[in-house]
Design a protein around this motif. Structure first.
Motif, mmCIF file in Angstrom:
data_model
loop_
_atom_site.group_PDB
_atom_site.id
_atom_site.type_symbol
_atom_site.label_atom_id
_atom_site.label_comp_id
_atom_site.label_asym_id
_atom_site.label_seq_id
_atom_site.Cartn_x
_atom_site.Cartn_y
_atom_site.Cartn_z
ATOM 1 N N LYS A 66 0.827 -1.205 0.000
ATOM 2 C CA LYS A 66 0.000 0.000 0.000
ATOM 3 C C LYS A 66 0.865 1.260 0.000
ATOM 4 O O LYS A 66 0.547 2.247 -0.667
ATOM 5 C CB LYS A 66 -0.949 -0.014 1.189
ATOM 6 N N LEU A 67 1.949 1.240 0.746
ATOM 7 C CA LEU A 67 2.868 2.377 0.748
ATOM 8 C C LEU A 67 3.474 2.584 -0.636
ATOM 9 O O LEU A 67 3.561 3.707 -1.123
ATOM 10 C CB LEU A 67 3.973 2.165 1.790
ATOM 11 N N ILE A 68 3.883 1.486 -1.269
ATOM 12 C CA ILE A 68 4.462 1.554 -2.620
ATOM 13 C C ILE A 68 3.425 2.105 -3.598
ATOM 14 O O ILE A 68 3.721 2.994 -4.397
ATOM 15 C CB ILE A 68 4.947 0.160 -3.080
ATOM 16 N N GLN A 69 2.211 1.590 -3.541
ATOM 17 C CA GLN A 69 1.147 2.043 -4.447
ATOM 18 C C GLN A 69 0.845 3.531 -4.291
ATOM 19 O O GLN A 69 0.436 4.184 -5.245
ATOM 20 C CB GLN A 69 -0.132 1.238 -4.205
ATOM 21 N N ASN A 70 1.061 4.058 -3.100
ATOM 22 C CA ASN A 70 0.816 5.474 -2.838
ATOM 23 C C ASN A 70 2.039 6.340 -3.131
ATOM 24 O O ASN A 70 2.056 7.515 -2.777
ATOM 25 C CB ASN A 70 0.338 5.684 -1.405
ATOM 26 N N GLY A 71 3.051 5.747 -3.770
ATOM 27 C CA GLY A 71 4.202 6.517 -4.233
ATOM 28 C C GLY A 71 5.325 6.728 -3.233
ATOM 29 O O GLY A 71 6.222 7.529 -3.476
ATOM 30 N N HIS A 72 5.297 6.013 -2.123
ATOM 31 C CA HIS A 72 6.350 6.162 -1.122
ATOM 32 C C HIS A 72 7.568 5.319 -1.494
ATOM 33 O O HIS A 72 7.426 4.226 -2.040
ATOM 34 C CB HIS A 72 5.857 5.735 0.258
ATOM 35 N N ARG A 87 16.966 -8.910 9.026
ATOM 36 C CA ARG A 87 18.112 -9.533 9.686
ATOM 37 C C ARG A 87 18.868 -10.467 8.761
ATOM 38 O O ARG A 87 20.000 -10.806 9.014
ATOM 39 C CB ARG A 87 17.656 -10.316 10.921
ATOM 40 N N GLY A 88 18.225 -10.897 7.701
ATOM 41 C CA GLY A 88 18.862 -11.844 6.795
ATOM 42 C C GLY A 88 18.338 -11.665 5.391
ATOM 43 O O GLY A 88 17.680 -10.681 5.080
ATOM 44 N N ASN A 89 18.606 -12.638 4.547
ATOM 45 C CA ASN A 89 18.230 -12.551 3.142
ATOM 46 C C ASN A 89 16.917 -13.258 2.825
ATOM 47 O O ASN A 89 16.479 -13.242 1.686
ATOM 48 C CB ASN A 89 19.342 -13.135 2.270
ATOM 49 N N ARG A 90 16.301 -13.870 3.818
ATOM 50 C CA ARG A 90 15.132 -14.714 3.585
ATOM 51 C C ARG A 90 13.977 -13.987 2.888
ATOM 52 O O ARG A 90 13.345 -14.519 1.996
ATOM 53 C CB ARG A 90 14.666 -15.292 4.916
ATOM 54 N N SER A 91 13.707 -12.763 3.279
ATOM 55 C CA SER A 91 12.556 -12.051 2.713
ATOM 56 C C SER A 91 12.950 -11.073 1.602
ATOM 57 O O SER A 91 12.087 -10.386 1.060
ATOM 58 C CB SER A 91 11.803 -11.315 3.818
ATOM 59 N N ASN A 92 14.226 -11.000 1.263
ATOM 60 C CA ASN A 92 14.681 -10.034 0.257
ATOM 61 C C ASN A 92 13.992 -10.192 -1.090
ATOM 62 O O ASN A 92 13.659 -9.196 -1.732
ATOM 63 C CB ASN A 92 16.191 -10.104 0.074
ATOM 64 N N THR A 93 13.780 -11.398 -1.545
ATOM 65 C CA THR A 93 13.139 -11.626 -2.846
ATOM 66 C C THR A 93 11.741 -11.024 -2.864
ATOM 67 O O THR A 93 11.377 -10.312 -3.794
ATOM 68 C CB THR A 93 13.086 -13.132 -3.170
ATOM 69 N N PHE A 94 10.975 -11.306 -1.822
ATOM 70 C CA PHE A 94 9.628 -10.742 -1.717
ATOM 71 C C PHE A 94 9.678 -9.221 -1.683
ATOM 72 O O PHE A 94 8.933 -8.550 -2.396
ATOM 73 C CB PHE A 94 8.915 -11.274 -0.471
ATOM 74 N N LEU A 95 10.543 -8.667 -0.844
ATOM 75 C CA LEU A 95 10.633 -7.212 -0.700
ATOM 76 C C LEU A 95 10.984 -6.546 -2.022
ATOM 77 O O LEU A 95 10.343 -5.575 -2.426
ATOM 78 C CB LEU A 95 11.659 -6.846 0.374
ATOM 79 N N LYS A 96 11.981 -7.069 -2.690
ATOM 80 C CA LYS A 96 12.400 -6.483 -3.968
ATOM 81 C C LYS A 96 11.306 -6.608 -5.015
ATOM 82 O O LYS A 96 11.102 -5.701 -5.816
ATOM 83 C CB LYS A 96 13.684 -7.147 -4.457
ATOM 84 N N ARG A 97 10.588 -7.724 -5.011
ATOM 85 C CA ARG A 97 9.526 -7.951 -5.991
ATOM 86 C C ARG A 97 8.413 -6.905 -5.873
ATOM 87 O O ARG A 97 7.831 -6.493 -6.867
ATOM 88 C CB ARG A 97 8.957 -9.360 -5.843
ATOM 89 N N ILE A 98 8.128 -6.460 -4.657
ATOM 90 C CA ILE A 98 7.060 -5.477 -4.495
ATOM 91 C C ILE A 98 7.584 -4.040 -4.511
ATOM 92 O O ILE A 98 6.812 -3.102 -4.363
ATOM 93 C CB ILE A 98 6.225 -5.740 -3.221
ATOM 94 N N GLY A 99 8.909 -3.866 -4.662
ATOM 95 C CA GLY A 99 9.468 -2.526 -4.791
ATOM 96 C C GLY A 99 10.053 -1.931 -3.527
ATOM 97 O O GLY A 99 10.300 -0.731 -3.457
ATOM 98 N N VAL A 100 10.302 -2.761 -2.534
ATOM 99 C CA VAL A 100 10.878 -2.311 -1.269
ATOM 100 C C VAL A 100 12.385 -2.569 -1.285
ATOM 101 O O VAL A 100 12.836 -3.609 -1.768
ATOM 102 C CB VAL A 100 10.235 -3.057 -0.079
ATOM 103 N N THR A 101 13.146 -1.642 -0.742
ATOM 104 C CA THR A 101 14.594 -1.813 -0.639
ATOM 105 C C THR A 101 14.926 -2.418 0.720
ATOM 106 O O THR A 101 14.708 -1.776 1.755
ATOM 107 C CB THR A 101 15.316 -0.461 -0.778
#
Length: 56
Positions: A10-16, A23-37
């Protein structure tokens, strides 16, 4: 990441520009896929958090 999983898109969709502390790399794929750094740091380590903020 229970709260973040629904809030982040929702934050990404609103242009943020969104960064997520991880703490690790486990969720990085998901985060990057939705546009989160992802920024790696332990939230309980004060120096690591300060260093993470400096990277942003």
């Amino acid at each position: 990441m229970l709260l973040g999983r629904s809030l982040l898109p929702k934050l990404i969709q609103n242009g943020h520009q969104v960064f997520a502390l991880t703490r690790g790399n486990r969720s990085n794929t998901f985060l990057k896929r939705i546009g989160v750094t992802p920024v790696k740091a332990d939230a309980m380590d004060r120096d690591a958090v300060l260093n993470a903020f400096r990277q942003i």
